[in-house]
Design a protein around this motif. Sequence first.
Motif, PDB file in Angstrom:
ATOM      1  N   GLY A  59     -53.909-112.149 -85.118  1.00 25.41           N
ATOM      2  CA  GLY A  59     -54.377-111.935 -83.760  1.00 25.41           C
ATOM      3  C   GLY A  59     -53.298-112.193 -82.732  1.00 25.41           C
ATOM      4  N   VAL A  60     -52.486-113.219 -82.971  1.00 27.67           N
ATOM      5  CA  VAL A  60     -51.394-113.534 -82.046  1.00 27.67           C
ATOM      6  C   VAL A  60     -50.275-112.503 -82.160  1.00 27.67           C
ATOM      7  CG1 VAL A  60     -49.622-115.226 -81.471  1.00 27.67           C
ATOM      8  CG2 VAL A  60     -51.945-115.987 -82.013  1.00 27.67           C
ATOM      9  N   THR A  61     -49.901-112.158 -83.392  1.00 32.44           N
ATOM     10  CA  THR A  61     -48.797-111.221 -83.612  1.00 32.44           C
ATOM     11  C   THR A  61     -49.111-109.838 -83.057  1.00 32.44           C
ATOM     12  OG1 THR A  61     -48.180-112.426 -85.627  1.00 32.44           O
ATOM     13  CG2 THR A  61     -47.308-110.192 -85.356  1.00 32.44           C
ATOM     14  N   ASP A  62     -50.336-109.376 -83.279  1.00 33.75           N
ATOM     15  CA  ASP A  62     -50.739-108.034 -82.840  1.00 33.75           C
ATOM     16  C   ASP A  62     -51.608-108.089 -81.595  1.00 33.75           C
ATOM     17  OD1 ASP A  62     -49.872-106.143 -85.213  1.00 33.75           O
ATOM     18  OD2 ASP A  62     -50.742-107.926 -86.143  1.00 33.75           O
ATOM     19  N   ALA A  63     -51.404-109.081 -80.765  1.00 33.49           N
ATOM     20  CA  ALA A  63     -52.267-109.274 -79.594  1.00 33.49           C
ATOM     21  C   ALA A  63     -52.246-108.064 -78.664  1.00 33.49           C
ATOM     22  CB  ALA A  63     -51.845-110.534 -78.837  1.00 33.49           C
ATOM     23  N   ALA A  64     -51.072-107.492 -78.464  1.00 38.28           N
ATOM     24  CA  ALA A  64     -50.972-106.355 -77.541  1.00 38.28           C
ATOM     25  C   ALA A  64     -51.761-105.159 -78.062  1.00 38.28           C
ATOM     26  CB  ALA A  64     -49.508-105.981 -77.340  1.00 38.28           C
ATOM     27  N   GLY A  65     -51.595-104.854 -79.358  1.00 37.00           N
ATOM     28  CA  GLY A  65     -52.337-103.733 -79.932  1.00 37.00           C
ATOM     29  C   GLY A  65     -53.835-103.970 -79.944  1.00 37.00           C
ATOM     30  N   LEU A  66     -54.248-105.195 -80.245  1.00 40.44           N
ATOM     31  CA  LEU A  66     -55.672-105.524 -80.250  1.00 40.44           C
ATOM     32  C   LEU A  66     -56.253-105.416 -78.842  1.00 40.44           C
ATOM     33  CD1 LEU A  66     -55.632-108.590 -82.671  1.00 40.44           C
ATOM     34  CD2 LEU A  66     -56.854-106.436 -83.064  1.00 40.44           C
ATOM     35  N   GLY A 219     -58.848 -96.802 -80.525  1.00 40.29           N
ATOM     36  CA  GLY A 219     -59.682 -97.955 -80.270  1.00 40.29           C
ATOM     37  C   GLY A 219     -59.801 -98.847 -81.486  1.00 40.29           C
ATOM     38  N   LEU A 220     -60.768 -99.768 -81.429  1.00 38.10           N
ATOM     39  CA  LEU A 220     -60.933-100.728 -82.512  1.00 38.10           C
ATOM     40  C   LEU A 220     -61.356-100.062 -83.814  1.00 38.10           C
ATOM     41  CD1 LEU A 220     -62.695-103.632 -80.590  1.00 38.10           C
ATOM     42  CD2 LEU A 220     -60.376-103.641 -81.528  1.00 38.10           C
ATOM     43  N   GLY A 221     -62.128 -98.989 -83.731  1.00 41.13           N
ATOM     44  CA  GLY A 221     -62.533 -98.296 -84.953  1.00 41.13           C
ATOM     45  C   GLY A 221     -61.344 -97.748 -85.719  1.00 41.13           C
ATOM     46  N   ILE A 222     -60.410 -97.140 -85.001  1.00 46.73           N
ATOM     47  CA  ILE A 222     -59.205 -96.620 -85.633  1.00 46.73           C
ATOM     48  C   ILE A 222     -58.339 -97.761 -86.155  1.00 46.73           C
ATOM     49  CG2 ILE A 222     -57.094 -95.317 -85.241  1.00 46.73           C
ATOM     50  CD1 ILE A 222     -59.608 -93.620 -85.357  1.00 46.73           C
ATOM     51  N   LEU A 223     -58.279 -98.844 -85.416  1.00 47.12           N
ATOM     52  CA  LEU A 223     -57.487-100.000 -85.859  1.00 47.12           C
ATOM     53  C   LEU A 223     -58.070-100.598 -87.140  1.00 47.12           C
ATOM     54  CD1 LEU A 223     -55.075-101.766 -85.131  1.00 47.12           C
ATOM     55  CD2 LEU A 223     -56.617-103.222 -83.805  1.00 47.12           C
ATOM     56  N   VAL A 224     -59.394-100.637 -87.246  1.00 50.86           N
ATOM     57  CA  VAL A 224     -60.030-101.130 -88.466  1.00 50.86           C
ATOM     58  C   VAL A 224     -59.666-100.239 -89.651  1.00 50.86           C
ATOM     59  CG1 VAL A 224     -62.272-101.374 -89.617  1.00 50.86           C
ATOM     60  CG2 VAL A 224     -61.924-102.361 -87.349  1.00 50.86           C
ATOM     61  N   LEU A 225     -59.750 -98.920 -89.452  1.00 52.02           N
ATOM     62  CA  LEU A 225     -59.407 -97.996 -90.538  1.00 52.02           C
ATOM     63  C   LEU A 225     -57.936 -98.116 -90.933  1.00 52.02           C
ATOM     64  CD1 LEU A 225     -61.318 -94.742 -89.496  1.00 52.02           C
ATOM     65  CD2 LEU A 225     -61.917 -96.354 -91.303  1.00 52.02           C
ATOM     66  N   SER A 226     -57.068 -98.236 -89.948  1.00 49.47           N
ATOM     67  CA  SER A 226     -55.642 -98.360 -90.228  1.00 49.47           C
ATOM     68  C   SER A 226     -55.342 -99.646 -90.988  1.00 49.47           C
ATOM     69  CB  SER A 226     -54.851 -98.315 -88.921  1.00 49.47           C
ATOM     70  OG  SER A 226     -53.480 -98.532 -89.144  1.00 49.47           O
ATOM     71  N   ALA A 227     -55.946-100.765 -90.565  1.00 47.27           N
ATOM     72  CA  ALA A 227     -55.730-102.038 -91.251  1.00 47.27           C
ATOM     73  C   ALA A 227     -56.263-101.996 -92.673  1.00 47.27           C
ATOM     74  CB  ALA A 227     -56.387-103.166 -90.463  1.00 47.27           C
ATOM     75  N   TYR A 228     -57.379-101.316 -92.877  1.00 48.64           N
ATOM     76  CA  TYR A 228     -57.952-101.192 -94.225  1.00 48.64           C
ATOM     77  C   TYR A 228     -57.026-100.411 -95.150  1.00 48.64           C
ATOM     78  CZ  TYR A 228     -60.748 -98.889 -97.827  1.00 48.64           C
ATOM     79  OH  TYR A 228     -61.201 -98.367 -99.006  1.00 48.64           O
ATOM     80  N   ARG A 229     -56.494 -99.317 -94.656  1.00 44.79           N
ATOM     81  CA  ARG A 229     -55.617 -98.487 -95.487  1.00 44.79           C
ATOM     82  C   ARG A 229     -54.313 -99.200 -95.828  1.00 44.79           C
ATOM     83  NH1 ARG A 229     -56.968 -93.360 -91.641  1.00 44.79           N
ATOM     84  NH2 ARG A 229     -58.931 -92.730 -92.652  1.00 44.79           N
ATOM     85  N   GLN A 230     -53.879-100.098 -94.967  1.00 43.17           N
ATOM     86  CA  GLN A 230     -52.656-100.863 -95.213  1.00 43.17           C
ATOM     87  C   GLN A 230     -52.923-102.187 -95.929  1.00 43.17           C
ATOM     88  OE1 GLN A 230     -50.479-101.346 -91.504  1.00 43.17           O
ATOM     89  NE2 GLN A 230     -51.123 -99.335 -90.804  1.00 43.17           N
ATOM     90  N   LEU A 235     -55.615-108.441 -90.176  1.00 49.57           N
ATOM     91  CA  LEU A 235     -55.727-107.666 -88.946  1.00 49.57           C
ATOM     92  C   LEU A 235     -57.112-107.038 -88.828  1.00 49.57           C
ATOM     93  CD1 LEU A 235     -54.417-106.509 -86.404  1.00 49.57           C
ATOM     94  CD2 LEU A 235     -53.512-104.639 -87.802  1.00 49.57           C
ATOM     95  N   LEU A 236     -57.679-106.629 -89.961  1.00 50.29           N
ATOM     96  CA  LEU A 236     -59.024-106.065 -89.955  1.00 50.29           C
ATOM     97  C   LEU A 236     -60.030-107.093 -89.425  1.00 50.29           C
ATOM     98  CD1 LEU A 236     -60.527-103.887 -92.783  1.00 50.29           C
ATOM     99  CD2 LEU A 236     -61.922-105.584 -91.624  1.00 50.29           C
ATOM    100  N   PHE A 237     -59.936-108.324 -89.920  1.00 48.92           N
ATOM    101  CA  PHE A 237     -60.833-109.379 -89.436  1.00 48.92           C
ATOM    102  C   PHE A 237     -60.612-109.628 -87.942  1.00 48.92           C
ATOM    103  CE2 PHE A 237     -61.861-110.521 -93.770  1.00 48.92           C
ATOM    104  CZ  PHE A 237     -63.108-111.114 -93.661  1.00 48.92           C
ATOM    105  N   ALA A 238     -59.359-109.610 -87.506  1.00 55.05           N
ATOM    106  CA  ALA A 238     -59.072-109.826 -86.090  1.00 55.05           C
ATOM    107  C   ALA A 238     -59.688-108.728 -85.223  1.00 55.05           C
ATOM    108  CB  ALA A 238     -57.559-109.898 -85.868  1.00 55.05           C
ATOM    109  N   ALA A 239     -59.623-107.474 -85.708  1.00 52.78           N
ATOM    110  CA  ALA A 239     -60.227-106.368 -84.964  1.00 52.78           C
ATOM    111  C   ALA A 239     -61.748-106.497 -84.918  1.00 52.78           C
ATOM    112  CB  ALA A 239     -59.827-105.035 -85.607  1.00 52.78           C
ATOM    113  N   VAL A 240     -62.343-106.919 -86.031  1.00 49.70           N
ATOM    114  CA  VAL A 240     -63.796-107.120 -86.058  1.00 49.70           C
ATOM    115  C   VAL A 240     -64.200-108.221 -85.081  1.00 49.70           C
ATOM    116  CG1 VAL A 240     -65.713-107.907 -87.495  1.00 49.70           C
ATOM    117  CG2 VAL A 240     -64.088-106.239 -88.396  1.00 49.70           C
ATOM    118  N   LEU A 241     -63.416-109.283 -85.016  1.00 45.36           N
ATOM    119  CA  LEU A 241     -63.708-110.359 -84.061  1.00 45.36           C
ATOM    120  C   LEU A 241     -63.599-109.857 -82.622  1.00 45.36           C
ATOM    121  CD1 LEU A 241     -61.891-113.404 -85.718  1.00 45.36           C
ATOM    122  CD2 LEU A 241     -64.359-113.015 -85.527  1.00 45.36           C
ATOM    123  N   CYS A 242     -62.627-108.994 -82.357  1.00 48.64           N
ATOM    124  CA  CYS A 242     -62.520-108.416 -81.013  1.00 48.64           C
ATOM    125  C   CYS A 242     -63.743-107.554 -80.692  1.00 48.64           C
ATOM    126  CB  CYS A 242     -61.248-107.570 -80.903  1.00 48.64           C
ATOM    127  SG  CYS A 242     -59.716-108.536 -80.845  1.00 48.64           S
TER     128      CYS A 242
END
Length: 271
Positions: A59-66, A219-230, A235-242
């Motif tokens: 969450g801290v590292t990817d704060a800007a993207g989140l 948005g967050l939906g795309i970020l969740v999919l991207s984190a899952y594929r990687q 990061l997926l948990f951080a996006a879900v928390l957001c």
Amino acid sequence: MVASTRVPSSRTSQRHLVGVAAPPLVALVALLAGWELMTRALGVPAFLLPPPSAIARAGVTDAAGLAMATLITAEAAVAGFALSTLLGVLAAVLLATSRPLERALYPYAVLLQTVPIVAIAPLLVLWFGPGGRAVTVSAFIVSVFPVIANTLAGIRSVEPSLRDLFRLYGAGRLATLVKLELPAALPSIVTGLRVAAGLAVIGAIVGEFVAGFSEGAAGLGILVLSAYRQLRTDLLFAAVLCAAALGLTLFGAVSLTGRRLLRRWHPSARG
């Protein structure tokens, strides 16, 4: 004398706030500590279940993207929620004018709630194009039914004797609606809006799974999919928390607004 009466009141409010907030905070700390200890003691792979510390680092590292993804999702969710508020209340008022009209059209409102949004999301892309418009429509479709149902129930629950009183004094249909039915239905409307607030965020994220990427805006939906594929589960948990924080924020804003509207005359907003 005034100061001596305010201090105990302030202290009582603080104690009440601590009493309300302390149990869930203690439970959260215990849950996170147990989660951290379990994943480390059992050696659970991070891509299966990352410890809370890893989620916090992500969450801290990817704060800007989140933050950017949360803002994009928030715009679509708020726009969809605003549409569901406006059109949902108007639709309920229209249905309340006639029982035959309600029997004819209400099943189609129910259809919006029963059809899975994932099944029609590709159609939204074809009709509205990829990006924000399709995501906003997705949020609207998911969140509009609670507004219609609760507003209609609130209008229908007005005391017949009050309707008769308005009719006795010669009030027209519009005056009865504005001065009696909508104010009486306001608690039900606020309840519907609270439900719709959370559903709008869900609808926006689900819409983003299919239609959410356009012109570099993810948005967050795309970020969740991207984190899952990687396999970036942290990061997926951080996006879900957001996403959860976004839903809670919207829910809290609706609840606070409703409380301010109702607190002077309705028991549900007191205390």
